[in-house]
Scaffold this active site. Sequence first.
Site, PDB file in Angstrom:
ATOM      1  N   CYS A  35       0.833  -1.207   0.000  1.00 30.67           N
ATOM      2  CA  CYS A  35       0.000   0.000   0.000  1.00 30.67           C
ATOM      3  C   CYS A  35       0.864   1.253   0.000  1.00 30.67           C
ATOM      4  CB  CYS A  35      -0.943  -0.007   1.197  1.00 30.67           C
ATOM      5  SG  CYS A  35      -0.113  -0.032   2.804  1.00 30.67           S
TER       6      CYS A  35
ATOM      7  N   HIS B  42      -1.831   1.445   7.302  1.00 32.82           N
ATOM      8  CA  HIS B  42      -2.259   1.361   5.912  1.00 32.82           C
ATOM      9  C   HIS B  42      -2.223   2.758   5.302  1.00 32.82           C
ATOM     10  CE1 HIS B  42      -4.253  -0.151   2.360  1.00 32.82           C
ATOM     11  NE2 HIS B  42      -5.232   0.748   2.488  1.00 32.82           N
TER      12      HIS B  42
END
Length: 488
Positions: free
Chosen positions: A60, A436
Amino acid sequence: RRRSRCFSRGRHRAMRSWGVLGGAAAALAAGIYVLWGPITGRKRRRRGLVPGLLNLGNTCFMNSLLQGLSSCPSFIGWLEEFTAQYGPRQQQQQQQQQQQQLSVTLLQLLRALSCQEVTEDDVLDASCLLEVLRMNRWQISSFEEQDAHELFHVLTSSLEDERDRQPRVTHLFDVHSLEQPEIIQKQISCRTRGSLPPVSSHWKSQHPFHGRLTSNMVCKHCEHQSPVRFDTFDSLSLSIPAAVWGRPMTLDHCLHHFISSESVKDVVCDNCTKIQAEKILNGQSIENQRTTFVKQLKLGKLPQCLCIHLQRLSWSNQGTPLKRHEHVQFNEFLVMDIYKYRVPGPKSCQEQLSQKNSEETSPGTKDGRAGKPSDAEQPAGTKPLFMNGASSSSSPSFLMSPGTFPIAAFPECRAPLYLYRLMAVVVHHGDMHSGHFVTFRRAPGARGSQWLWISDESVRRASLHEVLAASAYLLFYERVHGRGQPQS
């Protein structure tokens, strides 16, 4: 009768089989409808969006950075010019080594993410970028926690290395070419009659994130100024100063904290040493005079694309890393005139305004640095017309609205020269050990006013209010032209 009974039994068995298959098909269709909705509706939702990126483990950090870079048209244009600078002699070699060239691979990915290349896939695979970085001796694991800001510097430094390896244009008086036996005088004269090939400029070949910092040192005793030093930067890494109770933290506070002056003790001053030597006779030896200097940082060269990194790493008293979650306010437009270095001389109206705004928006003294008065200490009616990350009562309301920055609304001397527009925001959710990355970015093309929220494969529309409310980790701005300034 036996045949009819067998036929009826077989027909019943077939009907049961078809019934089971029909029920399974109906259940599958219902599941698809619940998960994805009607196919026609899914196509309508995908219209106007950009492709997502496949998460290859913990990638990510790479996906969010690529989405942010793809929203900067100047960077994509530079990559197109950079990859087109290879001469005809290197075209065949370029095709053979294309898999090892970061610029070519990065350009293909960014063009696809900015919808400049037609692709039928809603989700793209960026594993080719990791492979190219490994060929350039960067070992980046896709199964470990990585940082998007660190990857940004890996990309920029690798592009600079590739630029340094780029073949130069052959000089007009290339002795090796002139000594070739198959070249006759007629061919040489024909070469000189045509237009000369463009000579690549080392300064112009810099990527649009390249900028320069100036470091100015002034002696507090004799006020002698040392020569200005220049340092390059690809991103501005700003620390978040200590918060003041009841006062929101803004991007201007972080910028002023970055360039605020600080005292440097025990520095040799050549001018003080010279003055002391003139006072002493009989040729006595003079020791170097050490005084206290004031160091001031400024931006000597502002880049076309500005990447701002907000440092959210802090350390506790026990030495454990902590993440700072406070919100730093930022605007859709960014004015950088206050932070630009100018050669000392008579101050213009714009410079006087910049100094005034600098004094009004500084957060105060932090970490031993000499700060400026806070807003509460300023006289009434001296609020600046525009502050980065905050709006005041005297600021026009249209500055906070989306769209084109209203240059014509400013007085002539107050029109910003270094004006930037927000293109993407990278946000990190989680703590210092895991989390994230997601990205807010502008939609490409005519939908430049439309914002998108992207988390790996997931892409949806977002509002500007949602973007400005995010806890930014990386901010991507691109310079736009202002009054009296030619468009870059």
